[in-house]
Design a protein around this motif. Structure first.
Motif, PDB file in Angstrom:
ATOM      1  N   TRP A 145       0.185  -1.321   0.764  1.00  0.00           N
ATOM      2  CA  TRP A 145       0.027  -0.218   0.059  1.00  0.00           C
ATOM      3  C   TRP A 145       0.682   1.071  -0.116  1.00  0.00           C
ATOM      4  O   TRP A 145       0.814   2.687  -0.653  1.00  0.00           O
ATOM      5  CB  TRP A 145      -0.892  -0.118   1.080  1.00  0.00           C
ATOM      6  CG  TRP A 145      -1.806  -1.301   1.079  1.00  0.00           C
ATOM      7  CD1 TRP A 145      -2.861  -1.960   0.449  1.00  0.00           C
ATOM      8  CD2 TRP A 145      -2.358  -1.603   2.061  1.00  0.00           C
ATOM      9  NE1 TRP A 145      -3.505  -2.733   0.293  1.00  0.00           N
ATOM     10  CE2 TRP A 145      -2.897  -2.292   1.942  1.00  0.00           C
ATOM     11  CE3 TRP A 145      -2.629  -1.281   3.256  1.00  0.00           C
ATOM     12  CZ2 TRP A 145      -4.328  -3.243   2.284  1.00  0.00           C
ATOM     13  CZ3 TRP A 145      -3.586  -2.322   4.582  1.00  0.00           C
ATOM     14  CH2 TRP A 145      -4.833  -2.510   4.124  1.00  0.00           C
ATOM     15  N   PHE A 148       2.774   1.678  -3.824  1.00  0.00           N
ATOM     16  CA  PHE A 148       1.383   2.772  -3.836  1.00  0.00           C
ATOM     17  C   PHE A 148       0.843   3.742  -3.798  1.00  0.00           C
ATOM     18  O   PHE A 148       0.027   4.668  -4.935  1.00  0.00           O
ATOM     19  CB  PHE A 148      -0.174   1.332  -4.573  1.00  0.00           C
ATOM     20  CG  PHE A 148      -0.197   0.269  -4.696  1.00  0.00           C
ATOM     21  CD1 PHE A 148      -0.200   0.630  -6.616  1.00  0.00           C
ATOM     22  CD2 PHE A 148      -0.153  -0.668  -4.827  1.00  0.00           C
ATOM     23  CE1 PHE A 148       0.080  -0.707  -7.854  1.00  0.00           C
ATOM     24  CE2 PHE A 148      -0.001  -2.321  -5.842  1.00  0.00           C
ATOM     25  CZ  PHE A 148       0.386  -1.621  -7.240  1.00  0.00           C
ATOM     26  N   ALA A 149       1.182   4.082  -2.954  1.00  0.00           N
ATOM     27  CA  ALA A 149       0.780   5.559  -2.201  1.00  0.00           C
ATOM     28  C   ALA A 149       1.797   6.458  -2.862  1.00  0.00           C
ATOM     29  O   ALA A 149       1.878   7.809  -3.080  1.00  0.00           O
ATOM     30  CB  ALA A 149       0.433   5.841  -1.149  1.00  0.00           C
ATOM     31  N   TRP A 152       4.609   3.615  -6.639  1.00  0.00           N
ATOM     32  CA  TRP A 152       3.812   2.871  -7.820  1.00  0.00           C
ATOM     33  C   TRP A 152       2.759   3.318  -8.099  1.00  0.00           C
ATOM     34  O   TRP A 152       1.827   2.764  -8.609  1.00  0.00           O
ATOM     35  CB  TRP A 152       4.026   1.272  -6.837  1.00  0.00           C
ATOM     36  CG  TRP A 152       4.852   0.575  -6.921  1.00  0.00           C
ATOM     37  CD1 TRP A 152       6.256   1.217  -7.257  1.00  0.00           C
ATOM     38  CD2 TRP A 152       5.092  -0.978  -6.670  1.00  0.00           C
ATOM     39  NE1 TRP A 152       6.658  -0.208  -7.107  1.00  0.00           N
ATOM     40  CE2 TRP A 152       5.679  -1.317  -6.623  1.00  0.00           C
ATOM     41  CE3 TRP A 152       3.684  -1.962  -6.210  1.00  0.00           C
ATOM     42  CZ2 TRP A 152       6.490  -2.546  -6.250  1.00  0.00           C
ATOM     43  CZ3 TRP A 152       3.855  -2.754  -5.576  1.00  0.00           C
ATOM     44  CH2 TRP A 152       5.602  -3.213  -6.075  1.00  0.00           C
ATOM     45  N   LYS A 153       2.240   5.199  -7.826  1.00  0.00           N
ATOM     46  CA  LYS A 153       1.032   5.753  -8.262  1.00  0.00           C
ATOM     47  C   LYS A 153       0.716   5.629  -9.741  1.00  0.00           C
ATOM     48  O   LYS A 153       1.781   5.529  -9.587  1.00  0.00           O
ATOM     49  CB  LYS A 153       1.551   7.237  -7.631  1.00  0.00           C
ATOM     50  CG  LYS A 153       0.069   7.392  -6.397  1.00  0.00           C
ATOM     51  CD  LYS A 153       0.149   8.815  -6.277  1.00  0.00           C
ATOM     52  CE  LYS A 153      -0.405   9.396  -5.248  1.00  0.00           C
ATOM     53  NZ  LYS A 153       0.081  10.342  -4.289  1.00  0.00           N
ATOM     54  N   CYS A 154      -0.272   4.706  -9.411  1.00  0.00           N
ATOM     55  CA  CYS A 154      -1.214   4.895 -10.768  1.00  0.00           C
ATOM     56  C   CYS A 154      -2.488   5.462 -11.513  1.00  0.00           C
ATOM     57  O   CYS A 154      -3.412   4.983 -11.340  1.00  0.00           O
ATOM     58  CB  CYS A 154      -1.404   3.296 -11.259  1.00  0.00           C
ATOM     59  SG  CYS A 154       0.052   1.754 -11.308  1.00  0.00           S
ATOM     60  N   PRO A 155      -1.754   6.651 -11.510  1.00  0.00           N
ATOM     61  CA  PRO A 155      -2.885   7.491 -11.242  1.00  0.00           C
ATOM     62  C   PRO A 155      -3.598   7.493 -12.846  1.00  0.00           C
ATOM     63  O   PRO A 155      -4.951   8.526 -13.000  1.00  0.00           O
ATOM     64  CB  PRO A 155      -2.390   9.028 -11.386  1.00  0.00           C
ATOM     65  CG  PRO A 155      -1.114   8.794 -12.148  1.00  0.00           C
ATOM     66  CD  PRO A 155      -0.554   7.427 -11.398  1.00  0.00           C
ATOM     67  N   GLU A 158      -6.318   4.960 -11.833  1.00  0.00           N
ATOM     68  CA  GLU A 158      -7.052   5.614 -11.314  1.00  0.00           C
ATOM     69  C   GLU A 158      -8.216   6.081 -10.974  1.00  0.00           C
ATOM     70  O   GLU A 158      -9.678   6.227 -11.332  1.00  0.00           O
ATOM     71  CB  GLU A 158      -6.258   6.254  -9.653  1.00  0.00           C
ATOM     72  CG  GLU A 158      -6.949   6.637  -8.763  1.00  0.00           C
ATOM     73  CD  GLU A 158      -7.186   5.279  -7.239  1.00  0.00           C
ATOM     74  OE1 GLU A 158      -8.887   4.679  -7.672  1.00  0.00           O
ATOM     75  OE2 GLU A 158      -7.002   4.494  -8.187  1.00  0.00           O
TER      76      GLU A 158
END
Ligand code: NAP
Length: 191
Positions: A145, A148-149, A152-155, A158
């Motif tokens: 998590w 991903f925050a 690895w953010k996947c804007p 999202e």
């Protein structure tokens, strides 16, 4: 005590990585994340290529790339793969992995059965890696998590998430069952 999930060291320079069920909730995040990490991603999908290319897929091929083939082994096409569908497509994917490569397996939308031979494992040293994101220790979830925050953010994946209300649930579930759903669906009880 449950052993920690192993790391199999997939790296971009090893070659193409395939993602099956690429337009789904898990698949679209996988495509965006792997592309962001520098992998050459081949998205395998029953949907149009545009949205998958915009997530970062280098190539988009149809589900027929994983259609049933009687041959026990096929020409290797991918270094590694993320499989979200199971069933026949997973069996066909295992036949197309380069020596020493790994396939992660998390889903069953194409079926829970896996009919394969031992050949990919004993001739090419292919690894089949199970993914369970539910029962793993909280500390492992928190590590993922946090990633991903952050890095690895996947804007894009999202931003494409659809927010639906309870009135839309039946049609959303029908789309899931028919393999027509794309991206993440968020059930908002306030709608
Ligand atoms: N193990 C775990 O911890 C874990 C965690 C999360 C989810 N899951 C499982 O992972 C799977 C994927 O989840 P999801 O949320 O991404 O589902 P999803 O949003 O419904 O996506 C699944 C995708 O698979 C493809 N597909 C659907 N039916 C198919 C069929 N009959 N044959 C081949 N491809 C088909 C479609 O993509 P294309 O049209 O692009 O081909 C669809 O968008 C599910 O089985 C889910 O239960 C497991």
């Amino acid at each position: 005590m449950r052993p920690k999930a192993p790391h199999h060291g997939a790296r971009p320079e090893q070659g193409k990585v395939a993602v099956s069920g690429a337009s789904g909730a898990v698949g679209s995040v996988s495509v965006e994340l792997l592309a962001k990490l520098g992998f050459e991603v081949v998205a395998i999908s029953g949907k149009a290529a545009d949205s998958l290319k915009s997530l970062g897929a280098a190539e988009v091929v149809g589900r027929d790339a994983l259609a049933e083939d009687k041959k026990p082994m096929l020409k290797p096409a991918f270094a590694n793969a993320v499989d979200t569908v199971g069933g026949t497509p997973l069996a066909e994917l295992l036949k197309q992995i380069l020596p020493g490569g790994s396939v992660s397996c998390c889903g069953l939308v194409a079926g829970p059965q896996l009919q394969t031979t031992v050949l990919p494992f004993i001739l090419r040293g292919v690894n089949l890696l199970g993914v369970d994101s539910v029962e793993i220790p909280l500390a492992e979830k928190e590590t993922v998590w946090d990633k991903f925050a952050g890095d690895w953010k996947c804007p894009k994946a999202e931003a494409s998430a659809k927010r639906i209300g309870r009135a839309d649930l039946d049609s959303a579930l029908k789309a899931f069952l028919e393999g027509e759903s794309a991206g993440k669906i968020v059930l908002d009880h306030a709608i």
